[in-house]
Design an enzyme around this catalytic site. Sequence first.
Site, PDB file in Angstrom:
ATOM      1  N   ASP A  10      45.039  36.285  40.466  1.00 52.82           N
ATOM      2  CA  ASP A  10      46.145  35.806  41.418  1.00 52.82           C
ATOM      3  C   ASP A  10      45.881  34.415  41.782  1.00 52.82           C
ATOM      4  OD1 ASP A  10      46.769  38.242  40.734  1.00 52.82           O
ATOM      5  OD2 ASP A  10      46.593  38.908  42.659  1.00 52.82           O
ATOM      6  N   THR A  56      42.352  43.386  33.818  1.00 48.97           N
ATOM      7  CA  THR A  56      41.046  42.647  32.594  1.00 48.97           C
ATOM      8  C   THR A  56      40.190  41.697  33.543  1.00 48.97           C
ATOM      9  OG1 THR A  56      42.641  40.981  31.896  1.00 48.97           O
ATOM     10  CG2 THR A  56      42.102  42.897  30.529  1.00 48.97           C
ATOM     11  N   ASP A  57      40.840  41.360  34.362  1.00 50.54           N
ATOM     12  CA  ASP A  57      40.125  39.978  35.091  1.00 50.54           C
ATOM     13  C   ASP A  57      38.717  40.519  35.777  1.00 50.54           C
ATOM     14  OD1 ASP A  57      41.383  41.380  37.259  1.00 50.54           O
ATOM     15  OD2 ASP A  57      41.985  39.591  38.522  1.00 50.54           O
ATOM     16  N   SER A 105      52.125  38.063  44.059  1.00 51.44           N
ATOM     17  CA  SER A 105      50.929  37.580  44.623  1.00 51.44           C
ATOM     18  C   SER A 105      51.280  36.671  45.638  1.00 51.44           C
ATOM     19  CB  SER A 105      50.073  36.936  43.753  1.00 51.44           C
ATOM     20  OG  SER A 105      49.395  37.605  42.747  1.00 51.44           O
ATOM     21  N   SER A 106      52.256  37.136  46.679  1.00 49.37           N
ATOM     22  CA  SER A 106      52.277  36.282  47.628  1.00 49.37           C
ATOM     23  C   SER A 106      51.204  36.069  48.575  1.00 49.37           C
ATOM     24  CB  SER A 106      53.545  37.052  48.871  1.00 49.37           C
ATOM     25  OG  SER A 106      53.218  38.280  49.061  1.00 49.37           O
ATOM     26  N   SER A 107      50.265  37.097  48.558  1.00 46.75           N
ATOM     27  CA  SER A 107      49.045  37.109  49.381  1.00 46.75           C
ATOM     28  C   SER A 107      48.003  35.888  48.687  1.00 46.75           C
ATOM     29  CB  SER A 107      48.422  38.384  49.556  1.00 46.75           C
ATOM     30  OG  SER A 107      47.930  38.970  48.322  1.00 46.75           O
ATOM     31  N   TYR A 157      44.202  50.889  43.530  1.00 43.62           N
ATOM     32  CA  TYR A 157      43.772  49.899  42.658  1.00 43.62           C
ATOM     33  C   TYR A 157      42.155  49.980  42.734  1.00 43.62           C
ATOM     34  CZ  TYR A 157      42.691  45.117  41.339  1.00 43.62           C
ATOM     35  OH  TYR A 157      42.199  43.693  40.734  1.00 43.62           O
TER      36      TYR A 157
HETATM   37  C1  GLA Z   1      46.277  42.389  41.027  1.00 41.73           C
HETATM   38  C2  GLA Z   1      45.034  41.932  41.294  1.00 41.73           C
HETATM   39  C3  GLA Z   1      44.347  41.070  40.245  1.00 41.73           C
HETATM   40  C4  GLA Z   1      44.570  41.719  39.009  1.00 41.73           C
HETATM   41  C5  GLA Z   1      46.051  42.515  38.835  1.00 41.73           C
HETATM   42  C6  GLA Z   1      45.839  43.448  37.481  1.00 41.73           C
HETATM   43  O1  GLA Z   1      47.222  41.406  40.933  1.00 41.73           O
HETATM   44  O2  GLA Z   1      44.975  40.968  42.572  1.00 41.73           O
HETATM   45  O3  GLA Z   1      43.102  40.446  40.398  1.00 41.73           O
HETATM   46  O4  GLA Z   1      43.496  42.527  38.948  1.00 41.73           O
HETATM   47  O5  GLA Z   1      46.236  43.344  39.870  1.00 41.73           O
HETATM   48  O6  GLA Z   1      45.788  42.761  36.448  1.00 41.73           O
END
Ligand code: GLA
Length: 391
Positions: free
Chosen positions: A178, A39-40, A132-134, A227
Amino acid sequence: MQNQDVYDKVLAAFAAKFGGKPEKVAYAPGRIEVLGNHTDYNEGYVFSAAIDKGTFFAVSAAADDTVTLVALDMNETYTCKLADVKKVETGATWANYPLGTFNWLFDGEPAKAGKGFKAVFGGNIPLGAGLSSSAALEMATVLALAALYGIEKDKTTLAKIGQKAEHTFAGCPCGLLDQASSLYGKEGSLVKSDFRYCQFENVDLGPTVAFMMVKSNAKHALVDGAYASRRQACEDAAKYFAGVLKHPVTHLRDVSCAEWILYRGGLSETTAKRAIHPIGEDERVVNGAALLEKGDLAAFGSLMFDSHESSRNWFENSCEELDTIVDAAKAIPEVLGARLSGGGFGGSCCLLVKPEAADKIAAAITAAYKTAYGDEPTCALIKPSAGAHLV
Ligand code: GLA
C-alpha cells in the site's frame, strides 16, 4: 492540481485552527491492487496503481514540544507531548497512523525531533473500501514531516516507515504494497512491484481500458485477526517447504505451483490451501507482465478472474458480496477481468473495463447486488494517477 477542493479545505481548516499557512503540505494517493494478492509479505510480485483520490497533510513546526493532529474528516483533535508519543489504545485511534509514522521517522525516538508540530489532514478516499486510506495518510505524513524536519530518505525507506507504523501502532501486520503503491504511482501507469528486491517499475496501460472499483458494503477490517492468520499460515508453509525442497526457501516466493502439488501432503489442509494462493498469484503476475507487453489485455483480464477464484476457494479472503460483484462482472462482455482488491474480507473489487461502457457496467452490477442484498454498491471509474509528493 488534482483534488484541489480537498487541498483548499485542508488549508482553510489549518488557517482556522492555527492561523496562517502551513510550512509544508504533502499529498499521497490511495491505491488499487490489480493482480497479485497477499504476495507482498511473501516477497512476491504485484501489479497495483495509485488512484486519483488521496490525503493532504499540512504541517508547521510547533513553538514547543507539543504534537497536535487535527483529523478534518472526523472533526477531532489529538494532542500530546513529544515524550508521550505512543500507541493510542482507545478513543482517537486514528492518530496511530500519523503518530506511528512520526515515531519511526525518528527511529522510535520522537523526542529527538526537538520540537513538536501542528498538523491538519483530510482526504477523499472512502474509508474501509480497501483503497488504503491509511497508507495514504502515512505517506502524506512522512513526506510532510521529513520535509519539515529536513530529513532525507529514499522512497522505499519512507514506505517502510509507514509499514512499521501499521505493525506497531495500528496493529496490522501488512506488507509494503500500500505504501509503495502510493509513493511509486504514475499517471496512466501500473506499478509492478518485486517485494524481494524492493524494485518498483511503472508499466503503461494504454488508453483502451480503465479500472472500475466497486465498493461492497461488507465490512473490511484487517486488524481483527483474519489478515494476521493468513500471513501466519504463509510463513508456516514457507518453513515447511524450506525443509522438504532442495533449493533455498525463505518465503513462498521460492515455491512453485508444481512443488506445491508434489509436497502439499505434508501440510495441514488449511495451510496448504492458504499457501497456493500467493504461489499462484506470483505466477499470474509474471504471466500477466508478459501479456501486458504483448498488449493482450483480454488474457490479462482473465488472470484477474483466476485470482479471484483463488481468493474464493483457497485463501478464503473473499466474501459473498465480493463474489456477487465478480460473478456479475463476468457476465458483462465489456468487463475484461475482476477480482477482489487488497486484504479482502469485504472492501472493493477491481474491474478492468472498457471505459465507454462504464455506465452499462455500473448499472448491471448495481442491479445484481441490489437483488441479492437490497442495498447498492458504489461504482467509480479510477484513473491511475501520480504518486505521493510535496505540494
Ligand atoms: C492489504 C495489506 C497489503 C497487502 C494486501 C493484500 O492491503 O495492507 O500489504 O498484503 O492487503 O495483497
